[in-house]
Enzyme design. Structure first.
Site, mmCIF file in Angstrom:
data_model
loop_
_atom_site.group_PDB
_atom_site.id
_atom_site.type_symbol
_atom_site.label_atom_id
_atom_site.label_comp_id
_atom_site.label_asym_id
_atom_site.label_seq_id
_atom_site.Cartn_x
_atom_site.Cartn_y
_atom_site.Cartn_z
ATOM 1 C CG ASP A 1 -12.505 -3.912 -8.284
ATOM 2 O OD1 ASP A 1 -13.510 -4.510 -7.861
ATOM 3 O OD2 ASP A 1 -12.505 -2.706 -8.582
ATOM 4 C CG ASP B 1 -18.178 -1.141 -5.588
ATOM 5 O OD1 ASP B 1 -17.197 -1.246 -4.830
ATOM 6 O OD2 ASP B 1 -18.113 -1.397 -6.802
#
Ligand SMILES: *[C@@H]1O[C@H](CO)[C@@H](O)[C@H](O)[C@H]1NC(C)=O
Ligand SMILES: *[C@@H]1O[C@H](CO)[C@@H](O)[C@H](O)[C@H]1NC(C)=O
Ligand SMILES: *[C@@H]1O[C@H](CO)[C@@H](O)[C@H](O)[C@H]1NC(C)=O
Length: 926
Positions: free
Chosen positions: A598, A522
């Site tokens: 996200d 990530d």
């Protein structure tokens, strides 16, 4: 609390309670000096012209000098014919002040060259041919026209927006100089009377640029490149992910261009052209007759303007040189990059799948994933400790919901020191992993690229001692702020760093893990909380002396490639790696799956996951999904249900949520929700043989796994803007419910009546083509199988894919109007690389109205499988069938019972019992 920690907490609070995206954190085109300059170029006035005397051919390449009349600078142009209907156009300065960056690693191999012939050489143009394609280079004004089967499909610099800012030395101002327009004539060509210059230096951002409190020192000055492409006959453009926007790109007239610059955009908004986590600079233009792509091979910040004929733009008279007086649709694109060279591949199609394949011929396909990666993934920021993990796994069993992996976000680490467990929360990680694997499940943990600056952390100490970090221009290690607080960033462009970091994944070094632990990368845009636009400053220096500016969009992929290679090595080359990445670039499909970052628990975010993954898919990244349920905020039960139903039909199927959200495992709402979500996940598992076959097909052919309708209905104009439906392969049509509280939705049935579609639950045929209102309940989303297809399934759903490995197959055969159907099935051991040594079977399944057959597509293949054929359902079967006769080498001839169901018009053959590794045929008997 130390001051550091308190600062960190404050920063986190600012980041996570701010509300919607803070646009002020991100540049507009006008705030970016190169974008501003490139966008200002006036159409129809290109200063570039080919110098006719310089045209030469060398093998597959035609080369010529290109001269800029405004600056007096010479360039070298190369047009190369490549195999598979691809051309490459490369332009660089003839004698640059220093080397300009050329992208490495996006291409899988050296592209294979094709024969190029000069068909015609005139004083004002040269025509070359290669296979069915042709290119004409017009000298003055400079323009390149590409033809496929004698149709002009794309033209470069037709609008004359090309810009190539040559490298130059900075003008030194006179001591008494009060105007930046007075240049020292010795220092710059731009002020020579013969050449008016390109105006770059009039831009206040040419040699240094400020954004908010950040200064970009820009030691190389202006070095932008830009080129326009016109696609006559095209109705829409697609591609250039990642944006939270419609699949068909919208006109950028009067708005900012689409931006490609990998960024960690907090609480991104939808229907935006703002940059997101990934950047894949491939664009497709599609019209009724053909599809054409351009792959802009550049890793610097890039903006793309899009115009369509509807824009009625001022340069119409110039671009319509092709169509004459007849007004044809046309799409125009204008690529603008901050640095590098012009290097563009033309993917000449002609059909959509051809163009997608051509892109993967250049950048590679995704390697076949392990079967477990196609199952259901359960993630959360965070599962708190090993008891939590054990309980979650048990509850999936208790509720009889299949699940293949549990994920641990950053809190598994010892204070964000990756590779080191938090020993308080996870005192027995090995036992935890073994408990999971004993049930056929895996663990996936996050490893981020920022390294905590902590003198007790061996990675930091090694990196410091060995000069492994990305540096400032003065040679000091760059320090930014991320999850661990003060952090530095390993320079993955350095082969020594790649080797070092790869070693950290070995089971000896990465304690508490086994080969059953896989990796999530990530924050690799990279995210730097206190950096300009939440990322790394552009004037940092990477291995080889390149500025971060040159390689920014590629940086993420250098990192995931290390992870992929490390996992491969860790298992001694026996297990297929799995890596999930957020940042991505052209070629990332070779090392990682991707998700849409996200998102939020909102209906519109659910809906946008489909166009976002369609866009990723045509750009090579078929292995795409979105956080099921939405990362931020809490979904209500209905949204949660719809998200699971939709997520089950995207390639990557993971539930994930923010640390501040409520728990939302499938059983946390109410019984009805648990049951519906269980059904959605179980349906996913029943179709895994089909998904797996499609991933194999992608690996071999480059076709996306999830496809827009126009991939197969390329002449059907109504499909061009449809992006809330998708095709899984060419057999399954999915239209999830993206709207709250509805009892019907509009489904578009493609095929103009030639194809009919069968509801997969009822097997009811839908005959009417085009858009139709279809009733839905909370339990159901519209999913159809096309008549004429055979889809393999497994109907015994268990707790994980591993538990289902040897289970028998069901074939769902739907005869078309002629009574025929066909399909494929790929089977191997689902985890290793043995398939590369022939340990697989790849079967062609065909039905001609009387005989259903399974035969090897590839005779070299052989696999011992325990799986057998349990059931065959034939929808729309021939009339009057009483029984059936199975024939195979091992079983000889066996009579089968055939049962016809008048309610749904399905003929069922139970327990044919033949091994799936064999060739066989089943004849229907009247
Ligand atoms: C032709 O191309 C080859 C391969 O790129 C190169 O090695 C060779 O020097 C070139 N020849 C000329 C005359 O430019
Ligand atoms: C592993 O499973 C055993 C048996 O259920 C249990 O006693 C133990 O606590 C588990 N260990 C971990 C670390 O979850
Ligand atoms: C259907 O199958 C038969 C027998 O294989 C074949 O002759 C025929 O061409 C097929 N029809 C179509 C439309 O594919």
């Amino acid at each position: 609390m130390t001051l550091y920690v308190r600062l960190g907490v404050l920063l986190l609070c600012l980041m996570f309670f701010a509300g919607a995206v803070d646009r002020n954190n991100f540049k507009t085109c006008e705030q970016s000096s190169f974008c501003r300059r490139c966008r200002k170029v006036e159409a129809g006035k290109t200063p570039y012209e080919v110098v006719p005397m310089t045209v030469t051919q060398n093998g597959s390449t035609l080369q010529a000098d290109l001269f800029n009349k405004d600056t007096g600078v010479n360039f070298i142009l190369q047009l190369t014919a490549l195999k598979d209907n691809i051309f490459r156009l490369h332009i660089n300065e003839k004698s640059p002040l220093h080397k300009r960056y050329e992208v490495e690693n996006a291409l899988q191999d050296h592209p294979r060259q094709a024969e190029l012939n000069i068909a015609e050489s005139q004083s004002d143009h040269v025509t070359v041919t290669s296979g069915p394609s042709k290119a004409i280079i017009h000298f003055s004004p400079f323009r390149v026209d590409l033809y496929s089967d004698d149709h002009l499909v794309v033209s470069a610099n037709a609008r004359g927006l090309m810009r190539f800012e040559h490298l130059r030395t900075k003008t030194v101002k006179q001591p008494d100089d009060d105007s930046s327009n007075n240049k020292n004539p010795e220092e710059t060509e731009a002020s020579s009377p013969e050449y008016p210059g390109d105006g770059a230096e009039d831009d206040p951002g040419a040699w240094e640029e400020n954004f908010k409190s950040h200064q970009d020192s820009k030691p190389h000055g202006p070095e932008a490149i830009a080129l326009d492409f016109s696609f006559p006959g095209a109705e829409h453009a697609y591609g250039i992910p990642q944006h939270a926007d419609s699949f068909a790109l919208r006109s950028t007239k009067g708005t900012d261009p689409y931006r490609l610059y990998n960024l960690d955009v907090f609480e991104y908004e939808i229907n935006e052209r703002m940059a997101l986590y990934g950047s894949i600079p491939v664009l497709y233009a599609h019209g009724k007759d053909r599809t054409t792509g351009v792959f802009w091979h550049n890793a610097a910040e890039t903006w793309v303007d899009i115009l369509s004929s509807a824009d009625n733009n001022v340069v119409e008279s110039i671009v319509n040189f092709v169509s004459g007086s007849v007004k044809k649709p046309q799409v125009d694109a204008h690529f603008m990059s901050e640095s590098g060279v012009i290097d563009v591949f033309f993917l000449l199609g002609p059909k959509p799948l051809d163009a997608f394949r051509q892109y993967t011929i250049l950048t590679g396909t995704a390697p076949l994933p392990q079967m477990f990666t196609l199952g259901y993934h359960q993630s959360r920021w965070n599962y708190n400790d090993q008891e939590d993990v054990a309980q979650i796994a048990d509850k999936f069993d208790f509720h009889d919901i299949p699940m293949d992996t549990i994920w641990l976000d950053i809190e598994w680490t010892d204070n964000k020191k990756y590779f080191i467990w938090d020993s308080r929360k996870f005192p027995n990680p090995l036992e935890m992993v073994q408990n999971l694997t004993s049930k056929g499940r895996k663990l996936i943990v996050i490893i981020d690229p920022h390294i905590k600056r902590d003198s007790t952390y061996y990675v930091h100490n090694d990196a410091t001692a060995n000069n492994y970090y990305v540096k400032h221009a003065d040679g000091k290690d760059y320090e930014g702020w991320c999850w661990p607080g003060a952090s530095s960033y390993l320079d993955f462009f350095d082969p020594k760093v790649r080797e070092y970091f790869g070693e950290q994944y070995s089971v000896e070094k990465f304690q508490g893990t086994t080969n059953d632990v896989y990796i999530w990368n990530d924050m690799n845009e990279p995210s730097v909380f206190n950096g300009p636009e939440i990322t790394m400053p552009k004037d940092l220096i990477h291995y080889g002396g390149w500025e971060h500016r040159d390689v920014h969009n590629l940086n993420c992929m250098m990192y995931t490639q290390v992870t992929y290679d490390a996992l491969y090595k860790r298992s001694g080359g026996t297990l297929r790696p799995f890596v999930l990445t957020r940042g991505h670039f052209a070629g990332s499909q070779r090392s990682a799956a991707v998700w849409t970052g996200d998102n939020a628990a909102e209906w519109e975010h659910l809906r946008i996951s489909y166009p976002m993954c369609l866009s990723a898919g045509v750009a090579g990244m078929s292995f795409c999904g979105a956080d099921v349920g939405g990362f931020f905020k809490n979904p209500d039960a209905e949204l949660f249900i719809r998200w699971n139903q939709a997520g089950a039909w995207l390639a990557f199927f993971r539930q994930h949520s923010h640390i501040d959200t409520k728990r939302r495992e499938p059983w946390t709402f109410n019984d009805e929700t648990t049951q519906i979500v269980r059904d959605a996940i179980r349906i996913r598992y029943s179709y895994l043989p089909y998904w797996y076959t499609l991933f194999r097909e992608h690996q071999v052919s480059g076709y996306p796994v999830m496809r827009p309708l126009w991939a197969h209905y390329s002449g059907e104009t109504e499909t061009f803007a449809v992006d809330d439906h998708l095709l899984v392969g060419d057999a399954i049509l999915v239209r999830p419910v993206f709207e709250p509280s509805v009892t019907e939705v509009s489904v578009y049935f493609p095929g103009e009546g030639r194809d009919t579609w069968y509801d997969v639950d009822t097997m009811q045929e839908h005959k009417t083509p085009g858009a139709t209102r279809i009733p839905v309940t909370l339990h159901k989303i519209p999913v159809y199988q096309r008549g004429g297809t055979i889809v393999p399934r497994k109907m015994r759903i268990r707790r994980s894919t591993a538990a289902m490995k040897n289970d028998p197959y069901t074939l769902v055969v739907i005869a078309d109007a002629e009574g025929n159907a066909s399909g494929k099935l790929y089977i191997d051991d689902e985890s290793s690389f043995e398939y590369r040594h022939g340990k697989y079977v790849y079967l062609r399944l065909s039905f001609d109205g009387k005989v259903l057959k399974s035969g090897y597509i590839d005779n070299l293949a052989n696999l011992e499988t325990a799986s057998w054929l349990e059931r065959v359902d034939i929808a729309n079967p021939p009339k009057g069938v009483k029984s059936a006769k199975l024939t195979s080498q091992n079983r000889g001839t066996v009579n089968l019972e055939a049962k016809y169901n008048t309610n749904n018009n399905v003929l069922t053959l139970r327990k044919p019992g033949v091994n799936m590794g064999e060739e066989w045929s089943i004849e229907l008997v009247n």
